[in-house]
Write an enzyme that holds these catalytic residues in place. Structure first.
Site, PDB file in Angstrom:
ATOM      1  N   ASP A  19      10.203  13.083  -8.960  1.00  0.00           N
ATOM      2  CA  ASP A  19       9.032  12.210  -9.149  1.00  0.00           C
ATOM      3  C   ASP A  19       8.377  12.236 -10.439  1.00  0.00           C
ATOM      4  O   ASP A  19       8.261  13.454 -10.915  1.00  0.00           O
ATOM      5  CB  ASP A  19       8.373  12.330  -7.846  1.00  0.00           C
ATOM      6  CG  ASP A  19       7.315  11.021  -7.713  1.00  0.00           C
ATOM      7  OD1 ASP A  19       7.501  10.049  -8.404  1.00  0.00           O
ATOM      8  OD2 ASP A  19       6.186  11.361  -6.883  1.00  0.00           O
ATOM      9  N   GLY A  20       7.691  11.102 -10.970  1.00  0.00           N
ATOM     10  CA  GLY A  20       6.789  11.216 -11.877  1.00  0.00           C
ATOM     11  C   GLY A  20       7.305  10.703 -13.244  1.00  0.00           C
ATOM     12  O   GLY A  20       6.417  10.854 -14.414  1.00  0.00           O
ATOM     13  N   ARG A  23       4.554   8.009 -14.530  1.00  0.00           N
ATOM     14  CA  ARG A  23       3.444   8.829 -15.017  1.00  0.00           C
ATOM     15  C   ARG A  23       3.754   9.474 -16.569  1.00  0.00           C
ATOM     16  O   ARG A  23       2.949   9.465 -17.302  1.00  0.00           O
ATOM     17  CB  ARG A  23       2.880   9.673 -14.186  1.00  0.00           C
ATOM     18  CG  ARG A  23       2.091   9.063 -13.297  1.00  0.00           C
ATOM     19  CD  ARG A  23       1.688   9.913 -12.018  1.00  0.00           C
ATOM     20  NE  ARG A  23       2.976   9.910 -11.164  1.00  0.00           N
ATOM     21  CZ  ARG A  23       2.929  10.667 -10.141  1.00  0.00           C
ATOM     22  NH1 ARG A  23       2.303  11.662 -10.012  1.00  0.00           N
ATOM     23  NH2 ARG A  23       3.911  10.621  -9.411  1.00  0.00           N
ATOM     24  N   TRP A  24       5.158   9.961 -16.610  1.00  0.00           N
ATOM     25  CA  TRP A  24       5.454  10.594 -17.781  1.00  0.00           C
ATOM     26  C   TRP A  24       5.455   9.657 -19.093  1.00  0.00           C
ATOM     27  O   TRP A  24       5.106   9.870 -19.923  1.00  0.00           O
ATOM     28  CB  TRP A  24       6.798  11.164 -17.679  1.00  0.00           C
ATOM     29  CG  TRP A  24       7.283  12.019 -18.727  1.00  0.00           C
ATOM     30  CD1 TRP A  24       7.034  13.379 -18.990  1.00  0.00           C
ATOM     31  CD2 TRP A  24       8.204  11.609 -19.875  1.00  0.00           C
ATOM     32  NE1 TRP A  24       7.990  13.706 -20.091  1.00  0.00           N
ATOM     33  CE2 TRP A  24       8.460  12.696 -20.727  1.00  0.00           C
ATOM     34  CE3 TRP A  24       8.750  10.294 -20.206  1.00  0.00           C
ATOM     35  CZ2 TRP A  24       9.327  12.451 -21.758  1.00  0.00           C
ATOM     36  CZ3 TRP A  24       9.673  10.106 -21.345  1.00  0.00           C
ATOM     37  CH2 TRP A  24       9.685  11.290 -22.353  1.00  0.00           C
ATOM     38  N   HIS A  36      12.191   6.825 -16.871  1.00  0.00           N
ATOM     39  CA  HIS A  36      13.414   6.766 -16.132  1.00  0.00           C
ATOM     40  C   HIS A  36      14.576   7.134 -16.879  1.00  0.00           C
ATOM     41  O   HIS A  36      15.219   7.888 -16.506  1.00  0.00           O
ATOM     42  CB  HIS A  36      13.730   5.586 -15.323  1.00  0.00           C
ATOM     43  CG  HIS A  36      12.679   4.955 -14.248  1.00  0.00           C
ATOM     44  ND1 HIS A  36      12.209   5.915 -13.596  1.00  0.00           N
ATOM     45  CD2 HIS A  36      12.259   3.737 -14.082  1.00  0.00           C
ATOM     46  CE1 HIS A  36      11.371   4.972 -12.652  1.00  0.00           C
ATOM     47  NE2 HIS A  36      11.272   3.992 -13.119  1.00  0.00           N
ATOM     48  N   ARG A  70       9.531  -2.420  -5.599  1.00  0.00           N
ATOM     49  CA  ARG A  70       9.000  -2.495  -6.802  1.00  0.00           C
ATOM     50  C   ARG A  70       9.227  -3.583  -7.883  1.00  0.00           C
ATOM     51  O   ARG A  70      10.129  -4.383  -7.429  1.00  0.00           O
ATOM     52  CB  ARG A  70       9.538  -1.128  -7.798  1.00  0.00           C
ATOM     53  CG  ARG A  70       9.033   0.305  -7.111  1.00  0.00           C
ATOM     54  CD  ARG A  70       9.310   1.152  -8.075  1.00  0.00           C
ATOM     55  NE  ARG A  70       8.801   2.505  -7.394  1.00  0.00           N
ATOM     56  CZ  ARG A  70       8.925   3.897  -8.053  1.00  0.00           C
ATOM     57  NH1 ARG A  70       9.357   3.809  -9.374  1.00  0.00           N
ATOM     58  NH2 ARG A  70       8.397   4.976  -7.584  1.00  0.00           N
ATOM     59  N   LEU A 130      30.451  22.675  -6.524  1.00  0.00           N
ATOM     60  CA  LEU A 130      29.243  21.994  -6.245  1.00  0.00           C
ATOM     61  C   LEU A 130      29.157  20.503  -5.600  1.00  0.00           C
ATOM     62  O   LEU A 130      29.719  19.876  -6.267  1.00  0.00           O
ATOM     63  CB  LEU A 130      28.249  21.974  -7.331  1.00  0.00           C
ATOM     64  CG  LEU A 130      26.695  21.172  -7.309  1.00  0.00           C
ATOM     65  CD1 LEU A 130      25.894  22.202  -6.404  1.00  0.00           C
ATOM     66  CD2 LEU A 130      26.036  20.782  -8.490  1.00  0.00           C
ATOM     67  N   ILE A 194       6.302  14.018   1.649  1.00  0.00           N
ATOM     68  CA  ILE A 194       7.939  13.967   1.879  1.00  0.00           C
ATOM     69  C   ILE A 194       8.508  12.498   1.371  1.00  0.00           C
ATOM     70  O   ILE A 194       9.608  12.389   1.212  1.00  0.00           O
ATOM     71  CB  ILE A 194       8.406  14.159   3.298  1.00  0.00           C
ATOM     72  CG1 ILE A 194       7.513  15.405   3.681  1.00  0.00           C
ATOM     73  CG2 ILE A 194       9.725  14.305   3.486  1.00  0.00           C
ATOM     74  CD1 ILE A 194       8.380  16.796   2.911  1.00  0.00           C
ATOM     75  N   GLU A 206      12.058  25.137   3.289  1.00  0.00           N
ATOM     76  CA  GLU A 206      11.072  25.894   2.478  1.00  0.00           C
ATOM     77  C   GLU A 206      10.640  24.755   1.466  1.00  0.00           C
ATOM     78  O   GLU A 206      11.495  24.144   0.733  1.00  0.00           O
ATOM     79  CB  GLU A 206      11.073  27.167   1.902  1.00  0.00           C
ATOM     80  CG  GLU A 206      11.657  28.166   2.816  1.00  0.00           C
ATOM     81  CD  GLU A 206      10.484  28.716   3.522  1.00  0.00           C
ATOM     82  OE1 GLU A 206       9.119  28.613   3.230  1.00  0.00           O
ATOM     83  OE2 GLU A 206      10.599  29.059   4.688  1.00  0.00           O
TER      84      GLU A 206
END
Ligand code: IPE
Ligand code: IPE
Ligand code: MG
Length: 245
Positions: A19-20, A23-24, A36, A70, A130, A194, A206
């Site tokens: 997220d962010g 704002r960045w 993005h 959006r 992975l 969340i 966690e």
């Protein structure tokens, strides 16, 4: 900092709410889409970092069910970026033995994005390293509703008895069946929520919150999050004495 990590306690599954970006971009006086685009470097760093550290599953919240609301240009920009990024990163995934997977309502994606995703999944399917899971058009409430529907259908078809619906059976009807629950969830950008991410799966995860905006996130931030995780005592409802090694 990497040397401080306990190699025996690396989380098997890390989930990230990236997220962010908006704002960045705003801080730089640029359009949201610029943020993005700059998020891709962070995505690459997180994937490579997780891979190098021996993480087995990495789930990235890439586009939520709610994000469809959006502005149209932003949604279109994000979808175009998704197509381009997946296409560009397939060689990296092949080189690093990464398997690509997704959770979410991928049928709702534009056809080009759907096709690109399907192709990348097929190409990387026989890799053994992975597992990279993109949450796309995903929300926890959507997933839980889908699971309830699938289960109800089986009951109505006589394939499943109501008394046989256990927690395990329920989990097997989620998008994440075959994927262990995350031990660690990271959210960037200083928000403490969340946002409809893995609602079932985060039951005992966690949580690590960082003020870093997603486009600035690098491997060192991933390492810091894992170090934080390694300091936690995971009790799963038991007492501290019961879980002491
Ligand atoms: C996360 O960044 C990317 C997506 C949700 C697709 P945002 O676009 O939410 O950025 P902020 O939260 O507005 O800064
Ligand atoms: C969550 O971020 C979704 C993704 C990162 C894809 P949002 O930016 O959509 O969350 P809210 O709206 O701030 O809760
Ligand atoms: Mg946001």
């Amino acid at each position: 900092m990497k040397e401080e990590l306990d190699p025996n306690r690396i989380p098997r599954h890390i989930a990230i709410i990236m997220d962010g970006n908006g704002r960045w971009a705003k801080k730089k006086g640029a359009m949201r889409i610029f943020g993005h685009h700059h998020a891709i470097k962070a995505v690459r760093d997180a994937i490579e970092g997780a891979n190098n550290l021996g993480v087995k599953y990495l789930t990235l919240f890439s586009f939520s069910t709610e994000n469809w609301s959006r502005p149209k240009e932003e949604v279109e920009g994000l979808m175009a970026l998704l197509v381009k990024t997946i296409a560009n990163e397939v060689p990296m995934m092949m080189k690093n033995n990464i398997v690509m997977d997704s959770i979410g309502d991928i049928d709702s994606l534009p056809e080009t994005a759907y096709k690109q995703l399907k192709e990348a999944k097929e190409k990387t399917a026989s890799n053994t390293g992975l597992k990279l899971i993109l949450a796309l058009s995903y929300s926890g409430q959507w997933e839980l509703t889908q699971a309830a529907r699938r289960i109800a259908q089986k009951v109505s078809d006589g394939k499943l008895k109501v008394d046989d619906i256990s927690q395990e059976v329920f989990a097997n009807h989620l998008e994440t069946k075959d994927i262990p629950d995350p031990e660690l969830m990271i959210r960037t950008s200083g928000e403490f929520r969340i946002s409809n991410f893995l609602l079932w799966q985060l039951a005992y995860t966690e949580l690590h919150f960082t003020p870093v905006l997603w486009p600035d996130f690098r491997e060192k931030h991933l390492v810091a999050a894992i170090l934080d995780y390694q300091k936690r005592e995971r009790r799963f409802g038991k007492t501290g004495e019961q879980v002491k090694p």
